[in-house]
Design a protein around this motif. Structure first.
Motif, PDB file in Angstrom:
ATOM      1  N   MET A 145       0.830  -1.199   0.000  1.00 37.87           N
ATOM      2  CA  MET A 145       0.000   0.000   0.000  1.00 37.87           C
ATOM      3  C   MET A 145       0.872   1.259   0.000  1.00 37.87           C
ATOM      4  SD  MET A 145      -2.865   1.235   2.790  1.00 37.87           S
ATOM      5  CE  MET A 145      -1.620   1.619   4.020  1.00 37.87           C
ATOM      6  N   LYS A 146       1.953   1.244   0.787  1.00 37.49           N
ATOM      7  CA  LYS A 146       2.850   2.402   0.833  1.00 37.49           C
ATOM      8  C   LYS A 146       3.509   2.635  -0.518  1.00 37.49           C
ATOM      9  CE  LYS A 146       3.905   1.560   5.711  1.00 37.49           C
ATOM     10  NZ  LYS A 146       4.980   1.252   6.690  1.00 37.49           N
ATOM     11  N   ARG A 147       3.930   1.545  -1.154  1.00 40.09           N
ATOM     12  CA  ARG A 147       4.574   1.671  -2.466  1.00 40.09           C
ATOM     13  C   ARG A 147       3.579   2.177  -3.507  1.00 40.09           C
ATOM     14  NH1 ARG A 147       6.807  -4.009  -3.717  1.00 40.09           N
ATOM     15  NH2 ARG A 147       7.325  -2.986  -5.695  1.00 40.09           N
ATOM     16  N   ALA A 148       2.324   1.725  -3.409  1.00 38.18           N
ATOM     17  CA  ALA A 148       1.299   2.191  -4.343  1.00 38.18           C
ATOM     18  C   ALA A 148       1.059   3.685  -4.169  1.00 38.18           C
ATOM     19  CB  ALA A 148       0.003   1.414  -4.132  1.00 38.18           C
ATOM     20  N   ALA A 149       1.074   4.150  -2.911  1.00 39.18           N
ATOM     21  CA  ALA A 149       0.890   5.579  -2.641  1.00 39.18           C
ATOM     22  C   ALA A 149       2.021   6.396  -3.251  1.00 39.18           C
ATOM     23  CB  ALA A 149       0.814   5.814  -1.137  1.00 39.18           C
ATOM     24  N   LEU A 150       3.242   5.940  -3.084  1.00 42.80           N
ATOM     25  CA  LEU A 150       4.384   6.649  -3.652  1.00 42.80           C
ATOM     26  C   LEU A 150       4.338   6.636  -5.181  1.00 42.80           C
ATOM     27  CD1 LEU A 150       7.176   5.386  -1.226  1.00 42.80           C
ATOM     28  CD2 LEU A 150       6.366   7.748  -1.465  1.00 42.80           C
ATOM     29  N   TRP A 151       3.880   5.539  -5.752  1.00 40.79           N
ATOM     30  CA  TRP A 151       3.760   5.449  -7.209  1.00 40.79           C
ATOM     31  C   TRP A 151       2.743   6.456  -7.733  1.00 40.79           C
ATOM     32  CZ3 TRP A 151      -0.345   3.596 -10.384  1.00 40.79           C
ATOM     33  CH2 TRP A 151       0.001   3.404 -11.729  1.00 40.79           C
ATOM     34  N   LEU A 152       1.622   6.600  -7.030  1.00 38.47           N
ATOM     35  CA  LEU A 152       0.618   7.576  -7.439  1.00 38.47           C
ATOM     36  C   LEU A 152       1.197   8.988  -7.438  1.00 38.47           C
ATOM     37  CD1 LEU A 152      -2.586   6.348  -5.554  1.00 38.47           C
ATOM     38  CD2 LEU A 152      -2.245   6.406  -8.022  1.00 38.47           C
ATOM     39  N   VAL A 153       1.909   9.309  -6.381  1.00 34.36           N
ATOM     40  CA  VAL A 153       2.436  10.666  -6.234  1.00 34.36           C
ATOM     41  C   VAL A 153       3.550  10.946  -7.237  1.00 34.36           C
ATOM     42  CG1 VAL A 153       3.660  12.223  -4.666  1.00 34.36           C
ATOM     43  CG2 VAL A 153       1.786  10.804  -3.815  1.00 34.36           C
ATOM     44  N   SER A 154       4.481  10.006  -7.376  1.00 35.94           N
ATOM     45  CA  SER A 154       5.675  10.266  -8.182  1.00 35.94           C
ATOM     46  C   SER A 154       5.514   9.946  -9.659  1.00 35.94           C
ATOM     47  CB  SER A 154       6.857   9.464  -7.619  1.00 35.94           C
ATOM     48  OG  SER A 154       6.597   8.064  -7.689  1.00 35.94           O
TER      49      SER A 154
END
Length: 214
Positions: A1-10
């Motif tokens: 979930m954390k990696r998915a959040a970072l992917w969305l942002v970056s």
């Protein structure tokens, strides 16, 4: 979930769209990555599908709002109240709410009055302000239309309680009857008023003009 959040942002960027294929390609070998991303909604993230945004294709999603920075230490702790919504819990909420939208009363498969569109029900998370000021997240059944319109709605139970207790005795008895039946019958006048409110301004002006001339 954390990696998915970072992917969305970056990688995706706020306001932009992405496809399920792009999401899965970004996380090869990660099972249920779609579900991991949906879990972000419990932390204030808004990711729309074509159920919330009619402009999206069925395979598209839009990154609408960044919520809590779950990648920071201690920020990915699930908030109390509502956990993951599984199939069993979903059925329970639908049954509890009488298999109808609690905002407009429409039932699944029923056509809206102003279009041939058939209603689809979903479960929304609603923030509720309790008496005393405490906040809780609760589940409510809503149709696609009402769910989209109520995304930022906060229900104030204390305010509703104050308004209800301020009613005169006659009105409180009427209200008690509606609560007991869990429904309200609208008069023909109220139905016409509701239909008028849904018209575009040009048509509303025409209706006002014709009524004033009669």
């Amino acid at each position: 979930m954390k990696r998915a959040a970072l992917w969305l942002v970056s990688e995706v960027g706020l306001g932009n769209t992405f496809t399920k294929e792009q999401l899965r390609a970004a996380f090869p070998g990660v099972s249920q990555i779609d579900r991991r991303m949906r879990d972000l909604r419990d932390f204030g993230w808004r990711i729309h599908t074509n159920r919330e945004d009619a402009e999206l294709d069925p395979h598209e999603q839009r990154f609408v709002k960044q919520g809590d920075p779950v990648w920071e230490p201690g920020r990915a702790t699930r908030k109390a109240g509502v956990g993951p919504l599984g199939a069993t819990r979903r059925r329970e909420v639908l049954a509890r709410d009488g298999y109808m939208c609690r905002s407009c009363g429409i039932t699944p498969g029923e056509a809206y009055d102003d279009s041939p569109e058939l209603a689809q029900l979903d479960i929304a998370r609603r923030e509720v302000v309790k008496p005393g000021g405490a906040k809780a997240t609760e589940l409510v059944t809503e149709c696609k239309r009402c769910r989209v319109g109520g995304r930022s709605l906060v229900a104030d139970l204390d305010e509703v309680l104050r308004a209800a207790t301020a009613l005169d005795p006659a009105d409180r008895r009427v209200l008690a009857g509606w609560l007991e039946a869990d429904r309200r019958e609208f008069s023909q006048l109220e139905q016409v008023w509701s239909a008028y409110r849904s018209l575009p301004e040009e048509s509303r002006a025409q209706l006002r003009s014709e009524l004033s001339a009669s």
